[in-house]
Design an enzyme around this catalytic site. Structure first.
Site, PDB file in Angstrom:
ATOM      1  N   GLY A 170     -13.169   1.911 -25.207  1.00  0.00           N
ATOM      2  CA  GLY A 170     -11.916   1.962 -24.447  1.00  0.00           C
ATOM      3  C   GLY A 170     -10.692   2.471 -25.185  1.00  0.00           C
TER       4      GLY A 170
ATOM      5  CD  GLU B 190     -10.075  -3.805 -27.929  1.00  0.00           C
ATOM      6  OE1 GLU B 190     -10.257  -2.604 -27.745  1.00  0.00           O
ATOM      7  OE2 GLU B 190     -10.992  -4.662 -27.857  1.00  0.00           O
ATOM      8  CG  ASP B 191      -9.382  -1.089 -24.599  1.00  0.00           C
ATOM      9  OD1 ASP B 191      -9.475  -2.225 -25.130  1.00  0.00           O
ATOM     10  OD2 ASP B 191     -10.317  -0.589 -23.946  1.00  0.00           O
TER      11      ASP B 191
ATOM     12  CG  ASP C 100      -9.547 -10.154 -20.138  1.00  0.00           C
ATOM     13  OD1 ASP C 100      -8.604 -10.545 -19.449  1.00  0.00           O
ATOM     14  OD2 ASP C 100     -10.729 -10.232 -19.766  1.00  0.00           O
ATOM     15  CB  THR C 101     -11.283 -13.836 -23.121  1.00  0.00           C
ATOM     16  OG1 THR C 101     -12.051 -12.994 -23.982  1.00  0.00           O
ATOM     17  CG2 THR C 101     -11.767 -13.695 -21.689  1.00  0.00           C
ATOM     18  N   GLY C 102      -9.398 -12.483 -25.438  1.00  0.00           N
ATOM     19  CA  GLY C 102      -9.076 -12.500 -26.861  1.00  0.00           C
ATOM     20  C   GLY C 102     -10.306 -12.605 -27.744  1.00  0.00           C
TER      21      GLY C 102
ATOM     22  CB  THR D 160     -13.273  -8.152 -28.037  1.00  0.00           C
ATOM     23  OG1 THR D 160     -13.952  -8.390 -26.805  1.00  0.00           O
ATOM     24  CG2 THR D 160     -13.853  -6.937 -28.719  1.00  0.00           C
TER      25      THR D 160
ATOM     26  CE  LYS E 229      -6.841  -7.571 -18.093  1.00  0.00           C
ATOM     27  NZ  LYS E 229      -8.060  -7.737 -17.276  1.00  0.00           N
TER      28      LYS E 229
ATOM     29  CG  PHE F 162     -10.807  -4.915 -13.984  1.00  0.00           C
ATOM     30  CD1 PHE F 162     -11.344  -5.647 -15.033  1.00  0.00           C
ATOM     31  CD2 PHE F 162     -11.208  -3.596 -13.819  1.00  0.00           C
ATOM     32  CE1 PHE F 162     -12.261  -5.075 -15.906  1.00  0.00           C
ATOM     33  CE2 PHE F 162     -12.130  -3.017 -14.688  1.00  0.00           C
ATOM     34  CZ  PHE F 162     -12.666  -3.770 -15.725  1.00  0.00           C
TER      35      PHE F 162
ATOM     36  CG  ASP G 189     -15.317   1.109 -18.657  1.00  0.00           C
ATOM     37  OD1 ASP G 189     -14.702   0.343 -19.427  1.00  0.00           O
ATOM     38  OD2 ASP G 189     -16.498   0.920 -18.312  1.00  0.00           O
TER      39      ASP G 189
ATOM     40  NE  ARG H  89     -15.490   4.571 -20.933  1.00  0.00           N
ATOM     41  CZ  ARG H  89     -15.379   3.321 -21.385  1.00  0.00           C
ATOM     42  NH1 ARG H  89     -14.220   2.874 -21.806  1.00  0.00           N
ATOM     43  NH2 ARG H  89     -16.424   2.521 -21.405  1.00  0.00           N
TER      44      ARG H  89
HETATM   45  P1  IMP Z   1     -11.755  -9.778 -24.378  1.00  0.00           P
HETATM   46  O1  IMP Z   1     -12.782  -9.988 -25.436  1.00  0.00           O
HETATM   47  O2  IMP Z   1     -11.984 -10.683 -23.199  1.00  0.00           O
HETATM   48  O3  IMP Z   1     -10.338  -9.896 -24.891  1.00  0.00           O
HETATM   49  O4  IMP Z   1     -11.971  -8.385 -23.762  1.00  0.00           O
HETATM   50  C1  IMP Z   1     -11.539  -7.255 -24.326  1.00  0.00           C
HETATM   51  C2  IMP Z   1     -12.333  -6.072 -23.823  1.00  0.00           C
HETATM   52  O5  IMP Z   1     -12.687  -6.190 -22.444  1.00  0.00           O
HETATM   53  C3  IMP Z   1     -11.468  -4.857 -23.915  1.00  0.00           C
HETATM   54  O6  IMP Z   1     -11.696  -4.186 -25.117  1.00  0.00           O
HETATM   55  C4  IMP Z   1     -11.906  -4.030 -22.730  1.00  0.00           C
HETATM   56  O7  IMP Z   1     -12.937  -3.163 -23.109  1.00  0.00           O
HETATM   57  C5  IMP Z   1     -12.429  -5.008 -21.733  1.00  0.00           C
HETATM   58  N1  IMP Z   1     -11.431  -5.286 -20.681  1.00  0.00           N
HETATM   59  C6  IMP Z   1     -10.674  -6.405 -20.523  1.00  0.00           C
HETATM   60  N2  IMP Z   1      -9.876  -6.321 -19.464  1.00  0.00           N
HETATM   61  C7  IMP Z   1     -10.119  -5.113 -18.923  1.00  0.00           C
HETATM   62  C8  IMP Z   1      -9.568  -4.415 -17.783  1.00  0.00           C
HETATM   63  O8  IMP Z   1      -8.679  -4.873 -17.050  1.00  0.00           O
HETATM   64  N3  IMP Z   1     -10.066  -3.170 -17.550  1.00  0.00           N
HETATM   65  C9  IMP Z   1     -11.022  -2.601 -18.322  1.00  0.00           C
HETATM   66  N4  IMP Z   1     -11.562  -3.202 -19.397  1.00  0.00           N
HETATM   67  C10 IMP Z   1     -11.115  -4.449 -19.685  1.00  0.00           C
HETATM   68 MG    MG Z   2     -12.728  -2.403 -25.325  1.00  0.00          MG
END
Ligand code: IMP
Ligand code: MG
Length: 168
Positions: A38, A93-94, A97-99, A101, A125, A146, A153, A159
């Site tokens: 991403g 990072e793009d 979300d949950t944090g 990754t 987020k 989302f 994507d 993308r």
């Molecule tokens: P996390 O581990 O939940 O913080 O997720 C992070 C990863 O989820 C990002 O690197 C994105 O690839 C993907 N992601 C989270 N939210 C979105 C979204 O709204 N659109 C697309 N990809 C997302």
């Molecule tokens: Mg990603």
């Protein structure tokens, strides 16, 4: 599909982020590690913006994948095979979300003893967080929605869009 952040807003923000990042840099060198897939477009734009700040920039990637469709699977697969010992590193990072990754990647990278490790994300987020994580540089905070485009994507679609859109 509804546009949430325009191409122009992104461009302005990328230059602001580059300026902040360059200001905080102490060695004149910066190793940028971007998270596939991403972040590839954000990275391409940010490193070029950093180029105008007289920084010696190098780039590498790491792979992390946790999403299927619009659902986080919860576990993070990551492949980190980079040499960052003693280097000033920017993890790019793009979206956070949950944090999970970025937290996981950061923990792995810290074991390699970089000189410093800062994090940048284009989108954040905060309301979705389930681990304690805040990026050092954040482009835009958005709500629980989302989004696609500018590298992001939905099942590998969208993308290529030059703006950020919300899927309704
Ligand atoms: P996390 O581990 O939940 O913080 O997720 C992070 C990863 O989820 C990002 O690197 C994105 O690839 C993907 N992601 C989270 N939210 C979105 C979204 O709204 N659109 C697309 N990809 C997302
Ligand atoms: Mg990603």
């Amino acid at each position: 599909m509804k546009t949430l952040i325009t191409e122009k807003q992104i461009r302005t923000k990328v230059f602001e982020l580059a300026e902040e990042i360059a200001r905080d840099n102490s060695s004149g060198k910066l190793h940028v590690l971007f998270v596939l897939k991403g972040a590839f477009i954000f990275c391409a734009d940010l490193v070029r913006a950093l180029g105008s700040h007289n920084l010696d920039v190098t780039v590498d990637y790491i792979i992390a994948k946790s999403y299927v469709g619009t659902e986080s699977t919860g576990d993070v697969e990551c492949s980190v095979d980079v040499n960052i010992k003693g280097r000033e590193v920017l993890l790019l990072e793009d979206i956070i979300d949950t944090g999970r990754t970025i937290k996981r990647l950061k923990d792995e990278l810290m074991k390699m003893k970089p000189k410093s490790l800062r994090t940048v994300c284009l989108l954040d987020k905060p309301s979705r967080r389930d681990v304690d994580m805040k990026a050092d540089y954040v482009g835009f905070e958005i709500g629980d929605r989302f989004v696609v485009g500018y590298g992001l994507d939905y099942d590998e679609q969208y993308r290529h869009l030059p703006f950020i859109a919300e899927i309704e």
